[in-house]
Every structure is written in C-alpha cells, then in structure tokens.
Design a protein around this motif. Structure first.
Motif, PDB file in Angstrom:
ATOM      1  N   THR A 201       0.833  -1.197   0.000  1.00 35.46           N
ATOM      2  CA  THR A 201       0.000   0.000   0.000  1.00 35.46           C
ATOM      3  C   THR A 201       0.871   1.251   0.000  1.00 35.46           C
ATOM      4  N   ILE A 202       0.734   2.093  -1.021  1.00 36.99           N
ATOM      5  CA  ILE A 202       1.524   3.309  -1.153  1.00 36.99           C
ATOM      6  C   ILE A 202       0.874   4.441  -0.371  1.00 36.99           C
ATOM      7  N   SER A 203       1.682   5.080   0.466  1.00 39.33           N
ATOM      8  CA  SER A 203       1.160   6.191   1.269  1.00 39.33           C
ATOM      9  C   SER A 203       1.429   7.549   0.634  1.00 39.33           C
ATOM     10  N   GLY A 204       2.323   7.605  -0.313  1.00 39.53           N
ATOM     11  CA  GLY A 204       2.662   8.857  -0.963  1.00 39.53           C
ATOM     12  C   GLY A 204       3.931   8.702  -1.778  1.00 39.53           C
ATOM     13  N   TYR A 205       4.458   9.833  -2.236  1.00 38.78           N
ATOM     14  CA  TYR A 205       5.653   9.816  -3.073  1.00 38.78           C
ATOM     15  C   TYR A 205       6.663  10.843  -2.572  1.00 38.78           C
ATOM     16  N   ARG A 206       7.921  10.433  -2.638  1.00 35.22           N
ATOM     17  CA  ARG A 206       9.029  11.284  -2.195  1.00 35.22           C
ATOM     18  C   ARG A 206       9.866  11.666  -3.412  1.00 35.22           C
ATOM     19  N   ALA A 207      10.122  12.949  -3.560  1.00 36.13           N
ATOM     20  CA  ALA A 207      10.948  13.442  -4.665  1.00 36.13           C
ATOM     21  C   ALA A 207      12.082  14.301  -4.113  1.00 36.13           C
ATOM     22  N   THR A 208      13.251  14.155  -4.698  1.00 32.20           N
ATOM     23  CA  THR A 208      14.412  14.950  -4.277  1.00 32.20           C
ATOM     24  C   THR A 208      15.127  15.502  -5.501  1.00 32.20           C
ATOM     25  N   GLN A 209      15.776  16.609  -5.301  1.00 27.43           N
ATOM     26  CA  GLN A 209      16.671  17.150  -6.318  1.00 27.43           C
ATOM     27  C   GLN A 209      17.868  17.753  -5.611  1.00 27.43           C
ATOM     28  N   GLY A 210      19.048  17.262  -5.941  1.00 21.45           N
ATOM     29  CA  GLY A 210      20.268  17.752  -5.311  1.00 21.45           C
ATOM     30  C   GLY A 210      20.880  18.895  -6.092  1.00 21.45           C
ATOM     31  N   VAL A 211      21.484  19.820  -5.357  1.00 24.27           N
ATOM     32  CA  VAL A 211      22.158  20.964  -5.969  1.00 24.27           C
ATOM     33  C   VAL A 211      23.539  21.100  -5.334  1.00 24.27           C
ATOM     34  N   GLU A 212      24.571  21.068  -6.153  1.00 21.23           N
ATOM     35  CA  GLU A 212      25.936  21.306  -5.668  1.00 21.23           C
ATOM     36  C   GLU A 212      26.355  22.718  -6.041  1.00 21.23           C
ATOM     37  N   ALA A 213      26.833  23.458  -5.044  1.00 22.51           N
ATOM     38  CA  ALA A 213      27.287  24.831  -5.268  1.00 22.51           C
ATOM     39  C   ALA A 213      28.774  24.925  -4.945  1.00 22.51           C
ATOM     40  N   VAL A 214      29.542  25.489  -5.858  1.00 19.69           N
ATOM     41  CA  VAL A 214      30.973  25.698  -5.648  1.00 19.69           C
ATOM     42  C   VAL A 214      31.181  27.154  -5.232  1.00 19.69           C
ATOM     43  N   VAL A 215      31.721  27.338  -4.041  1.00 16.95           N
ATOM     44  CA  VAL A 215      31.970  28.679  -3.508  1.00 16.95           C
ATOM     45  C   VAL A 215      33.464  28.957  -3.620  1.00 16.95           C
ATOM     46  N   ARG A 216      33.826  29.899  -4.486  1.00 17.37           N
ATOM     47  CA  ARG A 216      35.239  30.183  -4.738  1.00 17.37           C
ATOM     48  C   ARG A 216      35.781  31.302  -3.864  1.00 17.37           C
ATOM     49  N   ASP A 217      34.922  32.025  -3.196  1.00 21.81           N
ATOM     50  CA  ASP A 217      35.324  33.061  -2.243  1.00 21.81           C
ATOM     51  C   ASP A 217      34.860  32.600  -0.867  1.00 21.81           C
ATOM     52  N   LEU A 218      35.795  32.054  -0.069  1.00 24.12           N
ATOM     53  CA  LEU A 218      35.417  31.484   1.218  1.00 24.12           C
ATOM     54  C   LEU A 218      34.921  32.532   2.205  1.00 24.12           C
ATOM     55  N   ASP A 219      35.184  33.807   1.943  1.00 28.14           N
ATOM     56  CA  ASP A 219      34.636  34.856   2.798  1.00 28.14           C
ATOM     57  C   ASP A 219      33.109  34.917   2.687  1.00 28.14           C
ATOM     58  N   LYS A 220      32.578  34.352   1.602  1.00 32.88           N
ATOM     59  CA  LYS A 220      31.129  34.348   1.394  1.00 32.88           C
ATOM     60  C   LYS A 220      30.484  33.018   1.786  1.00 32.88           C
ATOM     61  N   ALA A 221      31.264  32.105   2.326  1.00 34.00           N
ATOM     62  CA  ALA A 221      30.755  30.763   2.609  1.00 34.00           C
ATOM     63  C   ALA A 221      29.565  30.791   3.565  1.00 34.00           C
ATOM     64  N   ASP A 222      29.674  31.537   4.640  1.00 38.54           N
ATOM     65  CA  ASP A 222      28.569  31.608   5.597  1.00 38.54           C
ATOM     66  C   ASP A 222      27.323  32.219   4.971  1.00 38.54           C
ATOM     67  N   ASP A 223      27.495  33.236   4.156  1.00 43.90           N
ATOM     68  CA  ASP A 223      26.352  33.873   3.502  1.00 43.90           C
ATOM     69  C   ASP A 223      25.649  32.903   2.562  1.00 43.90           C
ATOM     70  N   VAL A 224      26.426  32.116   1.854  1.00 40.62           N
ATOM     71  CA  VAL A 224      25.839  31.137   0.931  1.00 40.62           C
ATOM     72  C   VAL A 224      25.040  30.086   1.689  1.00 40.62           C
TER      73      VAL A 224
END
Length: 241
Positions: A118-141
C-alpha cells in the motif's frame, strides 16, 4: 600560507655479504620508506625512497545541498521538488554563487509505503551542488540556502585546493632532499662517497584530500576549511664512488 614539513624515514642498507638494519626512533618519530645498496660489478649503487609533505589551506568550498518533498501523487511530488530546487538555485545565485558553479547532482522520485504494497505517498528529491570560490562568502551562501524553504536539505561541505601545483613542487623538493640526505648517510656508513643520480621515479603523490563537514572557526565564521597535506614519495638511484 604554505607550511613545509620534513618527512622522517627509515632505511635498510644491503651490501654484498653485509646487512645493516635501519635505526628506529621513538614512537613519535617512527620512520617509513627504505634504502637498498647493491654492488653490481664495477658500478655500486644505492636506491633510496625520500618523502616530502607540505601543508596547504583549501580555497574552494563545495556545498552539497538539495530539496526533498513528499506529496500524494508522483506528479505533485516531482513538480514540488522542481519548484523548491528552483527557489534554492535562485537563493544561491543571489548569495554570489556563479551560474557555472551550480550543478544538479541528484534527481529521484519514489513511492513510500505505509504497509507494503500500500503506497502512502511519493518522495521526490533534487540535489544541488554549489561551488563557492570566495570562502569569505561561505557563511552567507549557507545562510541563503537554509532560508530558501523548509524543503531544503544539507549533506555537508567539502573543501578543496583549486591549484595544487605549487605545494606539489615544494613537496617534491623536500622528498628529493630527504632521499639525498639518507643516501649520503648510508653511503658514508658503507665507507663510500655519493656519486651522480642514475634514476629518479616519483612513486606516490597524495593530493590534498577533501575535508568534509562543518567546523568552528575564528573571525565569527562558522565554517573553516582547515589545512590539508600534499605528499610525495620519490625513488632515487645514486651511483656510489
């Protein structure tokens, strides 16, 4: 900043009819590597393995994030996941991540069961990889991604070195000096002088391994790249005089 550290190695010296075991130090100064001296006709040689290691600071962060939703039907779940991923992408772009540094790395849709089959529902995911080249902005990202909606999920971060050529060159210098130092010592112990280099073989190169996870840091930042070691082993054959 690059910090150089000299590897400490051991040696085993073998000559015709004579064998010297390598000296071992304390537990904190355990040696590795080997040296072999052979006499082949009129051209005695010694083979040594030198090691070099350089500490370097990563300058790139890869943020592994994405979205996860559950809906009654597959179409609803998939549509909701795509919409949530679009919101996440826009948030990352607004935080300063370049479009070329965003990548979809996961896309799933699967049923969930209350009592199989018996199916109770459906799960969907989408992954996103972000490359941060300025580590000073890491927390903001990271903050921008977290604020993109309740569907957002974090799977951690990976820190990398964008260009390891400079630390590799330094590690090679250290490894070669290490090899020459040990060859000189064991040639002297065998009553010979060290001659010209006959052969050089780079054996093991260990690039900076990715550092995964979040860590406390200074300067009010919650994310720290830490430091990584670049290591090289080199096998050098010297002629003995």
């Amino acid at each position: 900043m690059i910090k150089m550290s000299q590897a400490i190695t051991s040696a085993v010296l073998v000559t015709t009819g004579l064998c010297f075991a390598g000296l071992s130090g304390g537990a904190a100064l355990a040696d590795s590597g080997s040296s072999v001296m052979t006499v082949e006709g009129s051209r005695p040689q010694i083979t040594v393995v030198g090691e070099g290691s350089v500490s370097t600071t990563p300058d790139i962060m890869r943020l592994d994030t994405g979205v996860e939703v559950r809906r009654p039907t597959p179409g609803e779940a998939f549509t909701a996941a795509r919409a949530a991923a679009a919101d996440l992408t826009q948030a990352l772009l607004a935080a300063g991540v370049a479009p070329k540094d965003l990548r979809t790395d996961e896309l799933t849709l699967a049923p969930e069961y209350k009592d199989y089959p018996t199916i109770s529902g459906y799960r969907a995911t989408q992954g996103v990889e972000a490359v941060v080249r300025d580590l000073d902005k890491a927390d903001d990202v990271v903050d921008a991604a977290a604020a993109a909606g309740e569907a957002v999920r974090f799977d951690g971060v990976t820190f990398e070195v964008s260009d390891n050529r400079v630390p590799l060159r330094l590690a090679r210098d250290i490894a070669f000096r290490d090899a020459k130092s040990r060859a000189t010592q064991y040639a002297r112990l065998a009553g010979r002088g060290l001659g010209r280099v006959m052969e050089i073989t780079e054996q093991n190169v260990t690039p900076p391994t990715p550092f995964v996870g979040f860590a406390a840091a200074v300067d009010r930042s919650s994310i720290s790249p830490g430091r990584k070691n670049v290591s090289v082993s080199v096998r050098v054959v010297y002629e003995l005089e």
